[in-house]
Design a protein around this motif. Structure first.
Motif, mmCIF file in Angstrom:
data_model
loop_
_atom_site.group_PDB
_atom_site.id
_atom_site.type_symbol
_atom_site.label_atom_id
_atom_site.label_comp_id
_atom_site.label_asym_id
_atom_site.label_seq_id
_atom_site.Cartn_x
_atom_site.Cartn_y
_atom_site.Cartn_z
ATOM 1 N N ILE A 135 0.844 -1.198 0.000
ATOM 2 C CA ILE A 135 0.000 0.000 0.000
ATOM 3 C C ILE A 135 0.881 1.251 0.000
ATOM 4 N N LEU A 136 1.925 1.244 0.806
ATOM 5 C CA LEU A 136 2.771 2.446 0.894
ATOM 6 C C LEU A 136 3.551 2.676 -0.398
ATOM 7 N N ARG A 137 3.905 1.599 -1.100
ATOM 8 C CA ARG A 137 4.549 1.774 -2.411
ATOM 9 C C ARG A 137 3.578 2.353 -3.427
ATOM 10 N N ILE A 138 2.331 1.914 -3.361
ATOM 11 C CA ILE A 138 1.317 2.452 -4.281
ATOM 12 C C ILE A 138 1.080 3.929 -3.972
ATOM 13 N N ARG A 139 1.041 4.261 -2.689
ATOM 14 C CA ARG A 139 0.895 5.669 -2.310
ATOM 15 C C ARG A 139 2.027 6.500 -2.914
ATOM 16 N N ALA A 140 3.250 6.003 -2.794
ATOM 17 C CA ALA A 140 4.396 6.745 -3.328
ATOM 18 C C ALA A 140 4.273 6.909 -4.844
ATOM 19 N N GLU A 141 3.802 5.876 -5.515
ATOM 20 C CA GLU A 141 3.628 5.972 -6.973
ATOM 21 C C GLU A 141 2.525 6.979 -7.313
ATOM 22 N N ALA A 142 1.464 7.008 -6.524
ATOM 23 C CA ALA A 142 0.383 7.969 -6.780
ATOM 24 C C ALA A 142 0.908 9.401 -6.640
ATOM 25 N N ILE A 143 1.754 9.639 -5.649
ATOM 26 C CA ILE A 143 2.330 10.979 -5.449
ATOM 27 C C ILE A 143 3.234 11.329 -6.639
ATOM 28 N N GLU A 265 -1.494 -6.876 -7.090
ATOM 29 C CA GLU A 265 -1.765 -8.319 -6.987
ATOM 30 C C GLU A 265 -1.663 -8.775 -5.532
ATOM 31 N N THR A 266 -0.651 -8.286 -4.817
ATOM 32 C CA THR A 266 -0.529 -8.619 -3.389
ATOM 33 C C THR A 266 -1.812 -8.240 -2.649
ATOM 34 N N LEU A 267 -2.416 -7.108 -3.041
ATOM 35 C CA LEU A 267 -3.649 -6.649 -2.387
ATOM 36 C C LEU A 267 -4.881 -7.354 -2.939
ATOM 37 N N LYS A 268 -4.687 -8.217 -3.956
ATOM 38 C CA LYS A 268 -5.791 -8.911 -4.627
ATOM 39 C C LYS A 268 -6.809 -7.919 -5.207
ATOM 40 N N ARG A 269 -6.288 -6.812 -5.721
ATOM 41 C CA ARG A 269 -7.144 -5.781 -6.309
ATOM 42 C C ARG A 269 -7.620 -6.251 -7.676
ATOM 43 N N ASP A 270 -8.870 -5.892 -7.995
ATOM 44 C CA ASP A 270 -9.446 -6.215 -9.295
ATOM 45 C C ASP A 270 -8.848 -5.223 -10.316
ATOM 46 N N ILE A 271 -7.776 -5.634 -10.995
ATOM 47 C CA ILE A 271 -7.026 -4.706 -11.853
ATOM 48 C C ILE A 271 -7.824 -4.246 -13.088
ATOM 49 N N PRO A 272 -8.601 -5.123 -13.756
ATOM 50 C CA PRO A 272 -9.388 -4.622 -14.897
ATOM 51 C C PRO A 272 -10.308 -3.456 -14.538
ATOM 52 N N LYS A 273 -10.806 -3.422 -13.306
ATOM 53 C CA LYS A 273 -11.648 -2.287 -12.897
ATOM 54 C C LYS A 273 -10.854 -0.988 -12.942
ATOM 55 N N GLU A 409 -5.333 10.354 0.233
ATOM 56 C CA GLU A 409 -5.654 9.082 0.898
ATOM 57 C C GLU A 409 -6.942 8.478 0.379
ATOM 58 N N ARG A 410 -7.953 9.318 0.115
ATOM 59 C CA ARG A 410 -9.196 8.772 -0.456
ATOM 60 C C ARG A 410 -8.902 8.126 -1.803
ATOM 61 N N THR A 411 -8.068 8.785 -2.594
ATOM 62 C CA THR A 411 -7.748 8.277 -3.925
ATOM 63 C C THR A 411 -6.977 6.960 -3.821
ATOM 64 N N VAL A 412 -5.999 6.927 -2.920
ATOM 65 C CA VAL A 412 -5.167 5.721 -2.786
ATOM 66 C C VAL A 412 -5.984 4.575 -2.171
ATOM 67 N N ALA A 413 -6.884 4.896 -1.244
ATOM 68 C CA ALA A 413 -7.718 3.847 -0.635
ATOM 69 C C ALA A 413 -8.557 3.167 -1.715
ATOM 70 N N TRP A 414 -9.101 3.973 -2.612
ATOM 71 C CA TRP A 414 -9.892 3.413 -3.718
ATOM 72 C C TRP A 414 -8.999 2.572 -4.640
ATOM 73 N N ILE A 415 -7.847 3.108 -5.017
ATOM 74 C CA ILE A 415 -6.963 2.364 -5.926
ATOM 75 C C ILE A 415 -6.563 1.025 -5.290
ATOM 76 N N CYS A 416 -6.266 1.056 -4.003
ATOM 77 C CA CYS A 416 -5.836 -0.171 -3.307
ATOM 78 C C CYS A 416 -7.012 -1.072 -2.953
ATOM 79 N N GLY A 417 -8.212 -0.526 -2.913
ATOM 80 C CA GLY A 417 -9.365 -1.312 -2.485
ATOM 81 C C GLY A 417 -9.351 -1.602 -0.994
#
Ligand code: 4AD
Ligand code: MG
Length: 436
Positions: A135-143, A265-273, A409-417
């Motif tokens: 999650i923290l890596r995804i946050r860094a990428e979002a920034i 994938e680690t977060l089991k996020r639905d990537i096509p969405k 954080e709202r944006t990253v929470a949604w991206i991470c699911g």
């Protein structure tokens, strides 16, 4: 003999057949008779190892009974193993224990499920788990992607102060601080007012930093300290900001999909969405939104502000974020420009994320008339003295201008699911939590 190269776990696949060294921690240890199956982590991923007592007696002894989260430097040969996480494993030949976890004080977070309060009390350790690190890596990428997009659009980064003399987003959620001597100050709720000054100086600007709200809300969407990316542009209108907002959000989402797929994938996020999040995003008026809510049996009436339930109903109608524009001026902030065609409406918009994540962007066009702004300050009981500098922006060469704030954080929470926004910030601050 040359020493084996030190590599990161995320890159071990490039070293199949080679002997390498990892610097990390013991994430888990499974013992099966004369075989040990340690799992190592180094912050970039996890790697399974295998050690046989017969072939590597010294390494076996070093790992045997070693406590979870002891730090270790391990050397061994990398080989493909389809059943192992990540597709590779290490035949361990050498182990150096750097920091041993005492048997009398075992690591408190086990691999079983813990309650969230237990984990939040140990957030300083919880961040070590692969899910939290992803999650923290995804946050860094979002920034990174957010800045990249704004810079490419010709916006100059110009940051706003954190100590401020007045409210921006309503006086009920202000954090007051004792400033020097008898002076009072407030922690900023938004950099917007300063961005407006900087937009008149530089044309197009953005700020990106922490903002504070003494939100009484104890929901999964509220923090007291969160980050906001806030663009502001001179000679810009509501439509320009909706286009900028959809461009920004889709660029962030697509960058995460491209550069942080393994973490998703680690977060089991639905990537096509997430892959579907491409412009154009739907745009509906507040009037339309009320009609949709009523059709779905929601009791909303014209003039009501939307809460989490309403936002969830609205966003579930679409497969990508939806922008709701032209809300009643009465339920929006004091600085919003009225719609010239219907003065009871504000030229503002909110962007609602899909899948029930609610509002991720709020913004719109700002009042450019001096007289109207003074009127609004009075109607909102805001202290005129503290806003003199802000009124100057309307005294000296006022222009139509607009901007918005994207809640990181709202944006990253949604991206991470993630279920709750508190997981997407390294150390969450909520009304009842400032520890650790
Ligand atoms: O809608 P808001 O209050 O808008 C402003 O502050 C404007 N002055 C921004 C601007 O135009 N420059 O907040 C913007 C966004 C929200 O859409 C939401 O994503 C996020 O900030 N946000 C929060 N995120 C987490 N916790 C909270 N308590 C939040 N409050 C707002
Ligand atoms: Mg808002």
């Amino acid at each position: 003999m040359t020493k084996p190269a030190i590599v990161n776990i995320e890159h071990v696949g490039q070293h199949a057949g080679e002997e390498v060294t990892l610097q990390g921690w013991l994430y888990n240890l499974r013992e099966s008779g004369k075989l040990l199956f340690p799992i190592f982590r180094d912050g970039t991923g996890i790697l399974q190892g295998v050690v046989s007592q017969k072939e590597q007696p010294t390494a076996f002894e070093a790992l045997h009974g070693l406590g979870q989260e002891s730090s270790v430097i391990v050397t061994g040969k990398i080989r493909p193993e389809p059943r192992a996480p990540g597709g590779f494993e290490m035949g361990v030949t050498h182990v150096e224990v750097v920091g041993r976890v005492k048997e009398s004080e075992p690591y408190p977070i086990q691999l079983k499920e813990h309650g969230v309060d237990f984990l939040l009390d140990r957030r300083h350790l919880w961040v070590r788990t692969p899910r939290q690190a992803s999650i923290l890596r995804i946050r860094a990428e979002a920034i990174r992607a957010g800045r990249e997009f704004m810079d490419a659009q010709g916006y100059t980064l110009a940051d706003a102060p954190i100590f401020t003399p007045a409210a921006c987003e309503g006086t009920t959620t202000l954090f007051e601080v004792q400033y020097v001597d008898d002076q009072k100050a407030y922690l900023t709720q938004s950099g917007q007012l300063y961005s407006e000054a900087l937009a008149a100086a530089l044309g197009k600007v953005y700020c990106f930093g922490p903002t504070f709200r003494a939100e009484k809300s104890k929901t999964r969407r509220h923090l007291t300290e969160f980050w906001m990316l806030e663009p502001e542009a001179s000679y810009a209108h509501l439509e320009d900001m909706m286009a900028l907002g959809e461009g920004l959000v889709s660029h962030i989402v697509q960058s995460v999909v491209r550069n942080r797929r393994r973490e998703l994938e680690t977060l089991k996020r639905d990537i096509p969405k997430l892959e579907a999040v491409l412009p154009p995003f739907p745009r509906i008026t507040y009037d339309d939104a009320v009609a949709i809510l009523q059709q779905r049996g929601n009791p909303a009436k014209w003039g009501d502000d939307f809460g989490g339930d309403e936002e969830t109903i609205l966003s579930s109608q679409f497969d990508r974020p939806v922008m709701v524009h032209r809300y009643p001026a009465a339920i929006k902030a004091f600085y919003m420009e009225p719609d010239p065609l219907r003065s009871e409406l504000a030229l503002g918009f909110d962007m609602l994320a899909p899948e029930g994540y609610g509002e991720i962007i709020g913004g719109g066009e700002r009042i450019s008339s001096y007289d109207l702004l003074v009127k609004r300050l009075r109607e909102n009981n805001l202290p005129e003295e503290a806003f003199q500098w802000y009124l100057d922006l309307r005294r000296y060469g006022s222009v139509p201008h607009a901007g918005f704030g994207m809640g990181l954080e709202r944006t990253v929470a949604w991206i991470c699911g993630t279920e709750h926004i508190r997981e997407v910030v390294p150390f969450p601050r909520m009304i009842y939590r400032v520890y650790p």
